[in-house]
Design a protein around this motif. Structure first.
Motif, PDB file in Angstrom:
ATOM      1  N   GLN A 113     -38.732 -24.060 -42.643  1.00  0.00           N
ATOM      2  CA  GLN A 113     -39.142 -24.167 -41.413  1.00  0.00           C
ATOM      3  C   GLN A 113     -38.463 -22.305 -40.953  1.00  0.00           C
ATOM      4  OE1 GLN A 113     -39.720 -27.413 -39.059  1.00  0.00           O
ATOM      5  NE2 GLN A 113     -39.612 -28.540 -40.112  1.00  0.00           N
ATOM      6  N   THR A 114     -37.304 -22.023 -40.805  1.00  0.00           N
ATOM      7  CA  THR A 114     -37.406 -21.035 -40.143  1.00  0.00           C
ATOM      8  C   THR A 114     -37.857 -19.916 -40.921  1.00  0.00           C
ATOM      9  OG1 THR A 114     -34.960 -21.491 -40.354  1.00  0.00           O
ATOM     10  CG2 THR A 114     -34.657 -18.986 -40.126  1.00  0.00           C
ATOM     11  N   ASP A 115     -38.045 -19.727 -42.351  1.00  0.00           N
ATOM     12  CA  ASP A 115     -39.170 -18.573 -43.112  1.00  0.00           C
ATOM     13  C   ASP A 115     -40.649 -19.219 -42.797  1.00  0.00           C
ATOM     14  OD1 ASP A 115     -36.587 -17.646 -44.373  1.00  0.00           O
ATOM     15  OD2 ASP A 115     -37.261 -18.767 -46.253  1.00  0.00           O
ATOM     16  N   ALA A 116     -40.678 -19.614 -42.605  1.00  0.00           N
ATOM     17  CA  ALA A 116     -42.325 -20.404 -41.719  1.00  0.00           C
ATOM     18  C   ALA A 116     -42.323 -19.718 -40.752  1.00  0.00           C
ATOM     19  CB  ALA A 116     -42.650 -21.547 -42.150  1.00  0.00           C
ATOM     20  N   LEU A 117     -41.331 -19.305 -39.523  1.00  0.00           N
ATOM     21  CA  LEU A 117     -41.645 -19.398 -37.737  1.00  0.00           C
ATOM     22  C   LEU A 117     -41.659 -17.747 -37.846  1.00  0.00           C
ATOM     23  CD1 LEU A 117     -38.952 -22.393 -36.522  1.00  0.00           C
ATOM     24  CD2 LEU A 117     -41.468 -21.141 -35.862  1.00  0.00           C
ATOM     25  N   ALA A 118     -40.449 -17.127 -39.209  1.00  0.00           N
ATOM     26  CA  ALA A 118     -40.411 -15.561 -39.275  1.00  0.00           C
ATOM     27  C   ALA A 118     -41.274 -15.402 -39.181  1.00  0.00           C
ATOM     28  CB  ALA A 118     -39.382 -15.585 -39.567  1.00  0.00           C
ATOM     29  N   ALA A 119     -42.324 -15.767 -40.374  1.00  0.00           N
ATOM     30  CA  ALA A 119     -43.535 -15.244 -41.036  1.00  0.00           C
ATOM     31  C   ALA A 119     -44.977 -15.582 -40.333  1.00  0.00           C
ATOM     32  CB  ALA A 119     -43.939 -15.800 -42.591  1.00  0.00           C
ATOM     33  N   ARG A 156     -32.121 -24.870 -32.360  1.00  0.00           N
ATOM     34  CA  ARG A 156     -31.973 -23.101 -31.680  1.00  0.00           C
ATOM     35  C   ARG A 156     -33.253 -22.567 -32.227  1.00  0.00           C
ATOM     36  NH1 ARG A 156     -25.560 -21.580 -32.620  1.00  0.00           N
ATOM     37  NH2 ARG A 156     -26.969 -20.850 -34.663  1.00  0.00           N
ATOM     38  N   ILE A 157     -32.648 -22.574 -33.562  1.00  0.00           N
ATOM     39  CA  ILE A 157     -33.871 -21.279 -34.587  1.00  0.00           C
ATOM     40  C   ILE A 157     -35.706 -21.512 -33.726  1.00  0.00           C
ATOM     41  CG2 ILE A 157     -34.964 -20.492 -35.794  1.00  0.00           C
ATOM     42  CD1 ILE A 157     -32.173 -21.211 -36.968  1.00  0.00           C
ATOM     43  N   ARG A 158     -35.802 -22.782 -33.790  1.00  0.00           N
ATOM     44  CA  ARG A 158     -37.905 -22.610 -33.186  1.00  0.00           C
ATOM     45  C   ARG A 158     -37.500 -22.240 -32.132  1.00  0.00           C
ATOM     46  NH1 ARG A 158     -41.433 -26.593 -34.766  1.00  0.00           N
ATOM     47  NH2 ARG A 158     -42.777 -27.887 -32.609  1.00  0.00           N
ATOM     48  N   LYS A 159     -36.299 -23.254 -30.928  1.00  0.00           N
ATOM     49  CA  LYS A 159     -36.345 -22.490 -29.289  1.00  0.00           C
ATOM     50  C   LYS A 159     -36.242 -21.587 -29.642  1.00  0.00           C
ATOM     51  CE  LYS A 159     -34.475 -26.318 -27.344  1.00  0.00           C
ATOM     52  NZ  LYS A 159     -32.636 -26.510 -26.918  1.00  0.00           N
ATOM     53  N   LEU A 170     -49.416 -21.943 -32.054  1.00  0.00           N
ATOM     54  CA  LEU A 170     -48.479 -21.251 -33.615  1.00  0.00           C
ATOM     55  C   LEU A 170     -47.213 -21.652 -34.445  1.00  0.00           C
ATOM     56  CD1 LEU A 170     -48.298 -17.748 -31.627  1.00  0.00           C
ATOM     57  CD2 LEU A 170     -49.504 -17.817 -33.618  1.00  0.00           C
ATOM     58  N   LEU A 171     -46.857 -22.787 -32.860  1.00  0.00           N
ATOM     59  CA  LEU A 171     -45.312 -23.607 -33.062  1.00  0.00           C
ATOM     60  C   LEU A 171     -45.891 -24.473 -34.936  1.00  0.00           C
ATOM     61  CD1 LEU A 171     -43.490 -24.101 -30.441  1.00  0.00           C
ATOM     62  CD2 LEU A 171     -42.778 -22.504 -31.945  1.00  0.00           C
ATOM     63  N   ALA A 172     -47.563 -25.140 -34.249  1.00  0.00           N
ATOM     64  CA  ALA A 172     -47.770 -25.911 -35.943  1.00  0.00           C
ATOM     65  C   ALA A 172     -48.451 -24.990 -36.714  1.00  0.00           C
ATOM     66  CB  ALA A 172     -49.394 -26.459 -35.067  1.00  0.00           C
ATOM     67  N   LYS A 173     -48.749 -23.971 -36.806  1.00  0.00           N
ATOM     68  CA  LYS A 173     -49.139 -23.082 -37.136  1.00  0.00           C
ATOM     69  C   LYS A 173     -48.361 -23.146 -38.838  1.00  0.00           C
ATOM     70  CE  LYS A 173     -51.327 -18.811 -38.186  1.00  0.00           C
ATOM     71  NZ  LYS A 173     -52.468 -18.393 -39.255  1.00  0.00           N
ATOM     72  N   ALA A 174     -46.785 -22.506 -38.197  1.00  0.00           N
ATOM     73  CA  ALA A 174     -45.591 -22.082 -39.087  1.00  0.00           C
ATOM     74  C   ALA A 174     -45.514 -23.731 -39.729  1.00  0.00           C
ATOM     75  CB  ALA A 174     -44.601 -21.708 -38.079  1.00  0.00           C
ATOM     76  N   GLU A 175     -45.132 -24.625 -38.818  1.00  0.00           N
ATOM     77  CA  GLU A 175     -44.617 -26.047 -39.744  1.00  0.00           C
ATOM     78  C   GLU A 175     -46.064 -26.532 -40.551  1.00  0.00           C
ATOM     79  OE1 GLU A 175     -43.106 -28.299 -37.815  1.00  0.00           O
ATOM     80  OE2 GLU A 175     -43.043 -29.461 -39.790  1.00  0.00           O
ATOM     81  N   ARG A 176     -46.970 -25.950 -40.475  1.00  0.00           N
ATOM     82  CA  ARG A 176     -48.000 -26.049 -41.955  1.00  0.00           C
ATOM     83  C   ARG A 176     -47.705 -25.634 -42.861  1.00  0.00           C
ATOM     84  NH1 ARG A 176     -51.968 -26.199 -37.792  1.00  0.00           N
ATOM     85  NH2 ARG A 176     -52.694 -24.490 -38.471  1.00  0.00           N
ATOM     86  N   LEU A 177     -47.063 -23.782 -42.976  1.00  0.00           N
ATOM     87  CA  LEU A 177     -46.768 -23.118 -43.103  1.00  0.00           C
ATOM     88  C   LEU A 177     -45.934 -23.815 -44.312  1.00  0.00           C
ATOM     89  CD1 LEU A 177     -47.548 -19.938 -44.813  1.00  0.00           C
ATOM     90  CD2 LEU A 177     -46.005 -19.908 -42.847  1.00  0.00           C
ATOM     91  N   TYR A 218     -44.197 -15.340 -36.730  1.00  0.00           N
ATOM     92  CA  TYR A 218     -44.243 -14.022 -36.100  1.00  0.00           C
ATOM     93  C   TYR A 218     -44.582 -12.414 -36.546  1.00  0.00           C
ATOM     94  CZ  TYR A 218     -41.429 -11.511 -32.272  1.00  0.00           C
ATOM     95  OH  TYR A 218     -42.256 -10.913 -31.632  1.00  0.00           O
ATOM     96  N   GLU A 219     -44.231 -12.071 -37.522  1.00  0.00           N
ATOM     97  CA  GLU A 219     -44.221 -11.344 -37.986  1.00  0.00           C
ATOM     98  C   GLU A 219     -45.546 -10.691 -38.140  1.00  0.00           C
ATOM     99  OE1 GLU A 219     -41.522  -8.916 -38.568  1.00  0.00           O
ATOM    100  OE2 GLU A 219     -40.218 -10.147 -37.716  1.00  0.00           O
ATOM    101  N   LYS A 220     -46.465 -11.934 -38.614  1.00  0.00           N
ATOM    102  CA  LYS A 220     -47.644 -11.589 -38.596  1.00  0.00           C
ATOM    103  C   LYS A 220     -48.310 -11.339 -37.992  1.00  0.00           C
ATOM    104  CE  LYS A 220     -51.852 -13.882 -41.702  1.00  0.00           C
ATOM    105  NZ  LYS A 220     -52.248 -14.574 -41.733  1.00  0.00           N
ATOM    106  N   LEU A 221     -47.964 -12.144 -36.747  1.00  0.00           N
ATOM    107  CA  LEU A 221     -49.016 -12.047 -35.299  1.00  0.00           C
ATOM    108  C   LEU A 221     -48.605 -10.736 -34.388  1.00  0.00           C
ATOM    109  CD1 LEU A 221     -50.505 -13.517 -33.165  1.00  0.00           C
ATOM    110  CD2 LEU A 221     -48.422 -14.406 -32.357  1.00  0.00           C
ATOM    111  N   ALA A 222     -46.774 -10.486 -35.253  1.00  0.00           N
ATOM    112  CA  ALA A 222     -46.527  -9.256 -34.055  1.00  0.00           C
ATOM    113  C   ALA A 222     -46.963  -7.519 -34.750  1.00  0.00           C
ATOM    114  CB  ALA A 222     -44.650  -9.066 -34.151  1.00  0.00           C
TER     115      ALA A 222
END
Ligand SMILES: [Zn+2]
Length: 238
Positions: free
Chosen positions: A46-52, A3-6, A31-38, A54-58
């Motif tokens: 994974q949640t923190d990686a997705l947030a990071a 749900r968070i990934r979506k 971007l999803l793959a980048k978060a996965e690698r991070l 997103y925040e970096k891009l935004a």
């Protein structure tokens, strides 16, 4: 997790779409793959990686400008977000809220008003119109306080302070004549205050009471605009 990934998938999508990117789906996958690698390389969730990610891009100036330009004008809040709707109105945004509104009706309203849906209901995010991104929607974790909900929405959409609207119905506020309103103003308030505002929709009376000061203090803390200290005065009388 899914749900968070979506949720982040949708956020990446709207960020890229707002920026006029051409191959959006491809960009989202990247971007999803980048978060996965991070997540794997940095040893973070994974949640923190997705947030990071997103925040970096935004946070990049280009995306910040785009987000500010494409910030929603109005919102439709689900039945559980009445408090948030009132705060958004105080921040100057239109926010429709009805107790017990059915999902179909909520989506119909959002479409009719070209509004962004705010919801704590993950099932609503699965509705076809939302999933296909015909109606923009943002999911909030159901456990947040109203102040945290507001912070999240303000950051997500890069909102800035505007002239406040009526917290009760969202109508525009207009300056009222003190003498003409004398009957409606409590005598103690009448003695020390000269500025009064009326809602152009529901005729509710507002002044800068202690309640308004509390709301303004909260908003000043949350809204990123350097002008937020100048929040053009009005709202709620107590
Ligand atoms: Zn009103």
């Amino acid at each position: 997790m899914s749900r968070i990934r979506k949720g982040y998938e949708a956020r990446f999508y709207s960020l890229l779409k707002g920026a006029g990117a051409r191959r959006i789906e491809e960009g989202v996958r990247w971007l999803l793959a980048k978060a996965e690698r991070l997540s794997q390389e940095g040893g973070i969730s994974q949640t923190d990686a997705l947030a990071a990610t997103y925040e970096k891009l935004a946070a990049q100036p280009y995306f910040r400008r785009i987000r500010a330009l494409s910030a929603p004008e109005r919102f439709v809040c689900d039945a559980g977000l009445g408090g948030l709707a009132r705060w958004l109105r105080a921040a100057g945004y239109e926010a429709l809220w009805q107790a017990d509104i059915a999902d179909d009706e909520l989506l119909r309203k959002a479409r009719e008003l070209t509004a962004t849906v705010l919801t704590t209901d993950s099932l609503l995010m699965e509705r076809r119109l939302v999933r296909d991104r015909i109606i923009p929607a943002f999911w909030l974790p159901p456990t947040l306080s109203i102040a945290d909900q507001l912070t999240l929405v303000v950051r997500e959409f890069g909102l800035s302070a505007r002239p406040p609207r009526c917290m009760a119905c969202g109508g525009e506020l207009v300056r009222g004549d003190k003498e003409a309103l004398r009957e409606r103003i409590p005598p103690r308030t009448y003695r020390w205050l000269d500025e009064y505002f009326l809602c152009s929709e529901c005729d509710r009376l507002f002044w800068h009471g202690t309640h308004w000061q509390r709301i303004r203090d909260r908003l000043t803390g949350v809204l990123p605009s350097p002008r937020s200290k100048l929040l053009p005065a009005p709202p709620p009388g107590s």
